[in-house]
Motif scaffolding. Structure first.
Motif, PDB file in Angstrom:
ATOM      1  N   PHE A  25      15.168 -47.429 -26.803  1.00 23.77           N
ATOM      2  CA  PHE A  25      13.774 -47.762 -26.553  1.00 23.77           C
ATOM      3  C   PHE A  25      12.976 -48.038 -27.827  1.00 23.77           C
ATOM      4  O   PHE A  25      12.040 -48.827 -27.805  1.00 23.77           O
ATOM      5  CB  PHE A  25      13.095 -46.681 -25.707  1.00 23.77           C
ATOM      6  CG  PHE A  25      13.546 -46.729 -24.273  1.00 23.77           C
ATOM      7  CD1 PHE A  25      13.163 -47.758 -23.439  1.00 23.77           C
ATOM      8  CD2 PHE A  25      14.388 -45.749 -23.767  1.00 23.77           C
ATOM      9  CE1 PHE A  25      13.594 -47.816 -22.113  1.00 23.77           C
ATOM     10  CE2 PHE A  25      14.822 -45.792 -22.446  1.00 23.77           C
ATOM     11  CZ  PHE A  25      14.424 -46.832 -21.614  1.00 23.77           C
ATOM     12  N   ILE A  26      13.346 -47.402 -28.936  1.00 22.09           N
ATOM     13  CA  ILE A  26      12.629 -47.629 -30.194  1.00 22.09           C
ATOM     14  C   ILE A  26      13.201 -48.845 -30.920  1.00 22.09           C
ATOM     15  O   ILE A  26      12.489 -49.555 -31.620  1.00 22.09           O
ATOM     16  CB  ILE A  26      12.670 -46.368 -31.094  1.00 22.09           C
ATOM     17  CG1 ILE A  26      11.845 -45.259 -30.454  1.00 22.09           C
ATOM     18  CG2 ILE A  26      12.162 -46.668 -32.494  1.00 22.09           C
ATOM     19  CD1 ILE A  26      11.827 -43.969 -31.236  1.00 22.09           C
ATOM     20  N   GLY A  27      14.492 -49.079 -30.764  1.00 20.43           N
ATOM     21  CA  GLY A  27      15.120 -50.233 -31.404  1.00 20.43           C
ATOM     22  C   GLY A  27      15.914 -49.887 -32.646  1.00 20.43           C
ATOM     23  O   GLY A  27      16.556 -50.751 -33.239  1.00 20.43           O
ATOM     24  N   HIS A  28      15.892 -48.622 -33.052  1.00 15.36           N
ATOM     25  CA  HIS A  28      16.647 -48.184 -34.226  1.00 15.36           C
ATOM     26  C   HIS A  28      16.766 -46.658 -34.181  1.00 15.36           C
ATOM     27  O   HIS A  28      16.066 -45.998 -33.412  1.00 15.36           O
ATOM     28  CB  HIS A  28      15.958 -48.635 -35.527  1.00 15.36           C
ATOM     29  CG  HIS A  28      14.535 -48.148 -35.645  1.00 15.36           C
ATOM     30  ND1 HIS A  28      14.210 -46.895 -36.105  1.00 15.36           N
ATOM     31  CD2 HIS A  28      13.355 -48.748 -35.334  1.00 15.36           C
ATOM     32  CE1 HIS A  28      12.899 -46.739 -36.078  1.00 15.36           C
ATOM     33  NE2 HIS A  28      12.353 -47.842 -35.610  1.00 15.36           N
ATOM     34  N   ASP A  29      17.646 -46.113 -35.017  1.00 17.23           N
ATOM     35  CA  ASP A  29      17.745 -44.658 -35.115  1.00 17.23           C
ATOM     36  C   ASP A  29      16.447 -44.120 -35.701  1.00 17.23           C
ATOM     37  O   ASP A  29      15.852 -44.730 -36.600  1.00 17.23           O
ATOM     38  CB  ASP A  29      18.911 -44.249 -36.034  1.00 17.23           C
ATOM     39  CG  ASP A  29      20.258 -44.442 -35.359  1.00 17.23           C
ATOM     40  OD1 ASP A  29      20.321 -44.380 -34.116  1.00 17.23           O
ATOM     41  OD2 ASP A  29      21.254 -44.648 -36.074  1.00 17.23           O
ATOM     42  N   CYS A  30      16.022 -42.986 -35.190  1.00 17.92           N
ATOM     43  CA  CYS A  30      14.782 -42.379 -35.675  1.00 17.92           C
ATOM     44  C   CYS A  30      14.952 -40.868 -35.639  1.00 17.92           C
ATOM     45  O   CYS A  30      14.768 -40.236 -34.591  1.00 17.92           O
ATOM     46  CB  CYS A  30      13.600 -42.825 -34.815  1.00 17.92           C
ATOM     47  SG  CYS A  30      12.027 -42.195 -35.426  1.00 17.92           S
ATOM     48  N   LEU A  31      15.336 -40.280 -36.765  1.00 23.18           N
ATOM     49  CA  LEU A  31      15.595 -38.849 -36.825  1.00 23.18           C
ATOM     50  C   LEU A  31      14.367 -38.022 -36.510  1.00 23.18           C
ATOM     51  O   LEU A  31      14.469 -36.959 -35.891  1.00 23.18           O
ATOM     52  CB  LEU A  31      16.166 -38.474 -38.193  1.00 23.18           C
ATOM     53  CG  LEU A  31      17.551 -39.051 -38.510  1.00 23.18           C
ATOM     54  CD1 LEU A  31      17.991 -38.657 -39.914  1.00 23.18           C
ATOM     55  CD2 LEU A  31      18.571 -38.576 -37.485  1.00 23.18           C
ATOM     56  N   ASP A  32      13.187 -38.497 -36.898  1.00 26.03           N
ATOM     57  CA  ASP A  32      11.961 -37.758 -36.576  1.00 26.03           C
ATOM     58  C   ASP A  32      11.761 -37.676 -35.062  1.00 26.03           C
ATOM     59  O   ASP A  32      11.410 -36.617 -34.533  1.00 26.03           O
ATOM     60  CB  ASP A  32      10.739 -38.419 -37.216  1.00 26.03           C
ATOM     61  CG  ASP A  32      10.693 -38.234 -38.725  1.00 26.03           C
ATOM     62  OD1 ASP A  32      11.403 -37.338 -39.235  1.00 26.03           O
ATOM     63  OD2 ASP A  32       9.955 -38.988 -39.388  1.00 26.03           O
ATOM     64  N   ALA A  33      12.016 -38.767 -34.352  1.00 29.00           N
ATOM     65  CA  ALA A  33      11.869 -38.771 -32.891  1.00 29.00           C
ATOM     66  C   ALA A  33      12.912 -37.861 -32.251  1.00 29.00           C
ATOM     67  O   ALA A  33      12.613 -37.140 -31.295  1.00 29.00           O
ATOM     68  CB  ALA A  33      11.996 -40.194 -32.350  1.00 29.00           C
ATOM     69  N   GLU A  34      14.130 -37.881 -32.785  1.00 28.49           N
ATOM     70  CA  GLU A  34      15.182 -37.004 -32.258  1.00 28.49           C
ATOM     71  C   GLU A  34      14.793 -35.532 -32.426  1.00 28.49           C
ATOM     72  O   GLU A  34      14.894 -34.743 -31.482  1.00 28.49           O
ATOM     73  CB  GLU A  34      16.514 -37.254 -32.966  1.00 28.49           C
ATOM     74  CG  GLU A  34      17.176 -38.540 -32.591  1.00 28.49           C
ATOM     75  CD  GLU A  34      18.457 -38.780 -33.375  1.00 28.49           C
ATOM     76  OE1 GLU A  34      19.190 -37.804 -33.670  1.00 28.49           O
ATOM     77  OE2 GLU A  34      18.718 -39.945 -33.712  1.00 28.49           O
ATOM     78  N   GLU A  35      14.358 -35.161 -33.610  1.00 32.64           N
ATOM     79  CA  GLU A  35      13.979 -33.767 -33.860  1.00 32.64           C
ATOM     80  C   GLU A  35      12.801 -33.352 -32.980  1.00 32.64           C
ATOM     81  O   GLU A  35      12.775 -32.239 -32.453  1.00 32.64           O
ATOM     82  CB  GLU A  35      13.657 -33.544 -35.345  1.00 32.64           C
ATOM     83  CG  GLU A  35      14.881 -33.613 -36.241  1.00 32.64           C
ATOM     84  CD  GLU A  35      15.994 -32.670 -35.811  1.00 32.64           C
ATOM     85  OE1 GLU A  35      15.721 -31.495 -35.486  1.00 32.64           O
ATOM     86  OE2 GLU A  35      17.161 -33.118 -35.772  1.00 32.64           O
ATOM     87  N   TYR A  36      11.846 -34.253 -32.810  1.00 36.78           N
ATOM     88  CA  TYR A  36      10.712 -33.965 -31.950  1.00 36.78           C
ATOM     89  C   TYR A  36      11.184 -33.780 -30.502  1.00 36.78           C
ATOM     90  O   TYR A  36      10.739 -32.867 -29.808  1.00 36.78           O
ATOM     91  CB  TYR A  36       9.671 -35.083 -32.054  1.00 36.78           C
ATOM     92  CG  TYR A  36       8.435 -34.833 -31.228  1.00 36.78           C
ATOM     93  CD1 TYR A  36       7.569 -33.783 -31.533  1.00 36.78           C
ATOM     94  CD2 TYR A  36       8.137 -35.641 -30.138  1.00 36.78           C
ATOM     95  CE1 TYR A  36       6.429 -33.546 -30.771  1.00 36.78           C
ATOM     96  CE2 TYR A  36       6.996 -35.404 -29.367  1.00 36.78           C
ATOM     97  CZ  TYR A  36       6.158 -34.354 -29.687  1.00 36.78           C
ATOM     98  OH  TYR A  36       5.041 -34.119 -28.931  1.00 36.78           O
TER      99      TYR A  36
END
Length: 182
Positions: A25-36
């Motif tokens: 949905f974001i279009g790329h890996d996002c570690l901040d979103a994963e941690e959240y």
């Protein structure tokens, strides 16, 4: 504000773990979103999923009494699966754990690896899954699938079409079926 995904768009992500869905949905890996997401998952677990479906612990106890080795094979990430097992206090039932990937996963290869690891014939293994993709993966691995269709989100018509006679609408139906095993 970005648009909220439609229910069907979410279903199309089933099989990916949570970091894969976030990337989709974001279009790329996002570690901040994963941690959240993991933080929210832990915080909200007791509110939205305080316990297993009624009867599931009894089902797990029955399988344990029958000395059936239980392996958790999930499309979820290791982090969210561990959070759920901790919150629901069910981790001790399982002897092994296989988790999903960021890609649209097919559990068939993991089922085949379990057959090899435990030196089982295909008729000695049963997979219990709740998604259409679980039944499809089971068929590709030539392993019997018991479809757990007791959640409100269960796609019963689709499950009945691909897994006729093995779709259980309640935990007690599945428990009765398993009680008949030798």
């Amino acid at each position: 504000m970005e648009k909220v995904p439609l229910e069907e768009e979410i279903y199309q992500c089933f099989g990916m773990n949570e970091p894969g869905v976030i990337r989709h949905f974001i279009g790329h890996d996002c570690l901040d979103a994963e941690e959240y997401f993991y933080k929210l998952h832990r915080e909200l677990h007791s509110e939205f999923c305080p316990e297993t479906f009624p009867g599931v612990i009894g089902l797990l106890d029955l399988l344990k009494r029958k000395n059936i080795k239980m392996v958790l094979l999930t499309g979820r990430s290791e982090t969210t699966a561990q959070i759920s097992m901790e919150c629901l206090k069910i981790g001790d039932y399982f002897s092994d754990f296989l988790y999903g990937s960021k890609e649209k996963s097919d559990k068939a290869p993991q089922m085949l690896s379990l057959l090899e690891k435990y030196n089982l014939n295909r008729d000695e293994m049963v997979y219990i899954g709740d998604a259409v993709s679980d039944a499809e993966s089971s068929f590709r691995a030539n392993v019997k699938c018991l479809s757990a269709a007791w959640a409100k989100s269960a796609r019963i018509a689709e499950l009945e079409k691909i897994n006729p006679g093995m779709v259980f609408r309640t935990v007690s139906e599945m428990l009765e079926y398993i009680e008949k095993w030798n």
